[in-house]
Design an enzyme around this catalytic site. Structure first.
Site, short mmCIF file in Angstrom:
data_model
loop_
_atom_site.label_atom_id
_atom_site.label_comp_id
_atom_site.label_asym_id
_atom_site.label_seq_id
_atom_site.Cartn_x
_atom_site.Cartn_y
_atom_site.Cartn_z
N ASP A 196 4.95 36.76 79.48
CA ASP A 196 4.70 37.68 78.38
C ASP A 196 5.79 38.76 78.31
OD1 ASP A 196 2.63 38.88 76.43
OD2 ASP A 196 2.95 40.55 77.80
N GLU A 232 8.48 34.60 76.58
CA GLU A 232 8.29 35.09 75.23
C GLU A 232 9.37 36.11 74.90
OE1 GLU A 232 5.38 37.52 72.33
OE2 GLU A 232 6.18 38.26 74.21
C1 LM2 Z 1 2.98 40.17 74.00
N1 LM2 Z 1 4.09 39.59 74.03
O1 LM2 Z 1 5.21 40.22 74.32
C2 LM2 Z 1 1.72 39.49 73.67
O2 LM2 Z 1 1.98 38.20 73.10
C3 LM2 Z 1 0.92 40.36 72.77
O3 LM2 Z 1 -0.28 39.73 72.44
C4 LM2 Z 1 0.69 41.70 73.48
O4 LM2 Z 1 0.15 42.67 72.59
C5 LM2 Z 1 1.98 42.34 73.96
N2 LM2 Z 1 3.01 41.44 74.30
C6 LM2 Z 1 1.71 43.17 75.20
O5 LM2 Z 1 1.35 42.33 76.27
C7 LM2 Z 1 -1.25 42.67 72.46
C8 LM2 Z 1 -1.61 43.21 71.08
C9 LM2 Z 1 -1.43 44.70 71.00
C10 LM2 Z 1 -2.18 45.39 72.13
C11 LM2 Z 1 -1.59 44.85 73.43
C12 LM2 Z 1 -2.23 45.46 74.67
O6 LM2 Z 1 -0.79 42.55 70.10
O7 LM2 Z 1 -1.96 45.17 69.74
O8 LM2 Z 1 -2.02 46.79 72.06
O9 LM2 Z 1 -1.84 43.42 73.50
O10 LM2 Z 1 -3.61 45.22 74.71
C13 LM2 Z 1 -3.21 47.58 72.11
C14 LM2 Z 1 -3.38 48.37 70.82
C15 LM2 Z 1 -2.20 49.35 70.69
C16 LM2 Z 1 -2.15 50.30 71.91
C17 LM2 Z 1 -2.06 49.42 73.18
C18 LM2 Z 1 -2.09 50.26 74.44
O11 LM2 Z 1 -3.39 47.47 69.71
O12 LM2 Z 1 -2.40 50.15 69.50
O13 LM2 Z 1 -0.97 51.10 71.82
O14 LM2 Z 1 -3.16 48.50 73.22
O15 LM2 Z 1 -3.25 51.02 74.54
C19 LM2 Z 1 -1.18 52.51 71.72
#
Ligand code: LM2
Ligand code: CA
Length: 497
Positions: A196, A232
């Site tokens: 990731d 990725e």
């Molecule tokens: C990836 N690839 O580089 C993953 O494929 C993707 O699914 C991950 O993001 C990202 N990297 C980090 O591992 C997902 C999602 C985000 C989410 C993060 C963390 O797309 O929206 O972020 O996982 O759970 C969320 C909130 C965001 C916040 C963050 C931290 O949406 O608003 O940022 O958590 O609290 C303040």
């Protein structure tokens, strides 16, 4: 299936019931190993933060708390048992390893496995990690420690991605903890890793971690086997970091692939199927041997990640099956197919406000099982795209055609194409709105009757779909109506009737 018995224009066997045991009870549906995918990429296996606002989003799995195998999908014992049972069936498991960061900044608590963490003191007691194990704002160089400028490689790699606490991978201790986690997974039989957020780590740091990995478990793999690694890296061009910086370490995701395929099948940006003859490197993508390709993934099927609105998903099922069939038939890259769960979208202002919804879960938030119905597909909200006959059979096509190049390309100058894979397989796709594909085409195959694996299956020597007759000269008459449910015909040496 039942054997027909025609007499006087009537099938006298039209009464025959389903497969049954001696007592007349309907028998189970065994899935053979030609019929399913070879391998499975699974969600992050390690303990993660429990997010309750929104309630248990799928993305909580990308906020590690420790490297214990304990998540809403199950325990360490259950994971080990799954890997063992999959290996016994020839299904390899690749684990999504989230090693760039721990959870998001703000708050403290306990992870899915009960380990304590505090994002202010940077304490992760289940590893353990402490303040020294994270990149500080000084190394990063932005005032809030977050990434703001993708034109600055240092920021992208040393600052926090969406506020996720950024691990100091230059540290020998951190590398050791990550390598221990990956080696534990190897010891229980996993075949490799999806790394990731690789773009957010220095290639040299990744090389140091990968250099510490053990060979695969000899209970399942030949001795000396190395883990298969795909990273990725989102590179659509125009940024400081490019995918080619990682190709010496393993396969790298090619995000241009699904985005462009979306344009082609949706006929946007002036694209059409006739342009696909040199898809891949000819379109500015990575070399064949480096690329990991896919129509959609868990991020961009819901508007996260890269690719935007053009990405095809299970919701556009007809185009989706066409795009997957093309991907699986065309000799470029290492292919991956998505397997999803359903969620209700809630569109507002061009965005799905439900893009966070997690997998089918019970009242305690634990992920529920995947029931297989007697069609061989999945129920209870699981989409299981990999079990759709058209997709599943095209996986077999790819395996049968492996190592054979593309020949006999044909197109109508617009949205009808066909090609063969040496003398192993042949596919034709008609993405015209109205006109039929009606042509006699060179299939590259030897003479005989072949079962079209899109409209049916080869079963007990008979074909449940269309039968295509290839003549002594290798040519066959192909007819695909414009409004066919699946306007594709695919045959291969393994589907000879
Ligand atoms: C990836 N690839 O580089 C993953 O494929 C993707 O699914 C991950 O993001 C990202 N990297 C980090 O591992 C997902 C999602 C985000 C989410 C993060 C963390 O797309 O929206 O972020 O996982 O759970 C969320 C909130 C965001 C916040 C963050 C931290 O949406 O608003 O940022 O958590 O609290 C303040
Ligand atoms: Ca980083």
């Amino acid at each position: 299936y039942w054997d027909q018995w025609w007499e006087g224009g009537k099938d006298k066997n039209d009464w025959i019931g389903p497969p049954a045991d001696g007592s007349g009870n309907t028998m189970g549906v065994p899935i053979n190993n030609m019929g399913t995918c070879d391998n499975g990429w699974v969600s992050p296996a390690n303990e993660n933060r429990v997010i309750t606002s929104p309630n248990r989003p799928w993305w909580e799995r990308y906020q590690p708390i420790s490297y214990h195998l304990n998540t809403r999908s199950g325990s360490d014992e259950e994971f080990k048992d799954m890997v063992h049972r999959c290996n016994q069936q020839g299904v390899r498991i690749y684990v999504d390893v989230v090693i760039n960061h721990m959870c998001g900044a703000g708050g403290s608590g306990h992870g899915t496995g009960g380990s304590y963490f505090n994002t202010d003191s940077l304490e992760f007691s289940g590893v353990p990690f402490g303040a020294n194990d994270f990149n500080d704002c000084g190394t990063c160089g932005t005032s809030d420690c977050n990434i703001h400028n993708y034109g600055d490689a240092n920021q992208v790699r040393n600052c926090r991605l969406v506020a996720l606490l950024d691990l100091k991978l230059s540290s020998d201790y951190v590398r050791g903890k990550i390598a221990d986690y990956m080696n534990y997974l190897i010891s229980i039989g996993v075949a490799g890793f999806r790394v990731d957020a690789a773009k957010h780590m220095w290639p040299g740091d990744l090389a140091a971690v990968f250099g510490r990995l053990s060979d695969l478990n000899t209970a399942y793999f030949p001795s000396g086997s190395r883990p298969f690694i795909f990273m990725e890296v989102i590179d659509l061009g125009g940024e400081a970091i490019s995918s080619s910086e990682y190709t010496h370490l393993g396969r790298v995701t090619e995000f241009k692939y699904g985005m462009q395929l979306g344009y082609v099948f949706r006929k946007q940006n002036g694209q059409k199927l006739a342009h696909l003859g040199n898809f891949g490197e000819g379109w500015g993508m990575q070399p064949d041997n480096n690329a990991l390709v896919f129509v959609d993934n868990h991020d961009n099927q819901r508007g996260h990640g890269a690719g935007g609105q053009s990405i095809l998903t299970f919701r556009d099922s007809r185009l989706y099956k066409m795009a997957n069939a093309f991907m699986l038939a065309f000799p470029y890259g290492f292919v991956r197919m998505m397997s999803s769960f359903y969620w209700d979208q809630w569109w507002e202002g061009g965005k799905d406000k439900n893009d966070w919804i997690g997998p089918p879960a019970d009242g305690s938030g634990n992920t529920m099982g995947v029931p297989i119905n007697n069609m061989g597909t999945c129920d209870n909200g699981w989409m299981c795209e990999h079990r759709w006959r058209q997709n599943r059979n095209m996986v077999t096509f790819r395996n049968v055609a492996a190592g054979h190049g593309m020949y006999n390309w044909w197109d109508n100058g617009n949205n009808q194409i066909a090609f063969s894979r040496g003398d192993r397989g042949f596919i034709a796709i008609n993405n015209e709105d109205w006109s039929a594909l009606d042509a006699t085409l060179q299939t590259g195959l030897s003479a005989g009757d072949y079962c079209d694996i899109i409209s049916g299956d080869l079963s007990n020597g008979g074909c449940t779909g269309k039968t295509i007759t290839v003549g002594g000269d290798g040519r066959a008459h192909i007819h695909i109506a414009g409004d066919d449910e699946d306007p594709i015909i695919a045959i291969h040496v393994g589907s000879k009737v």
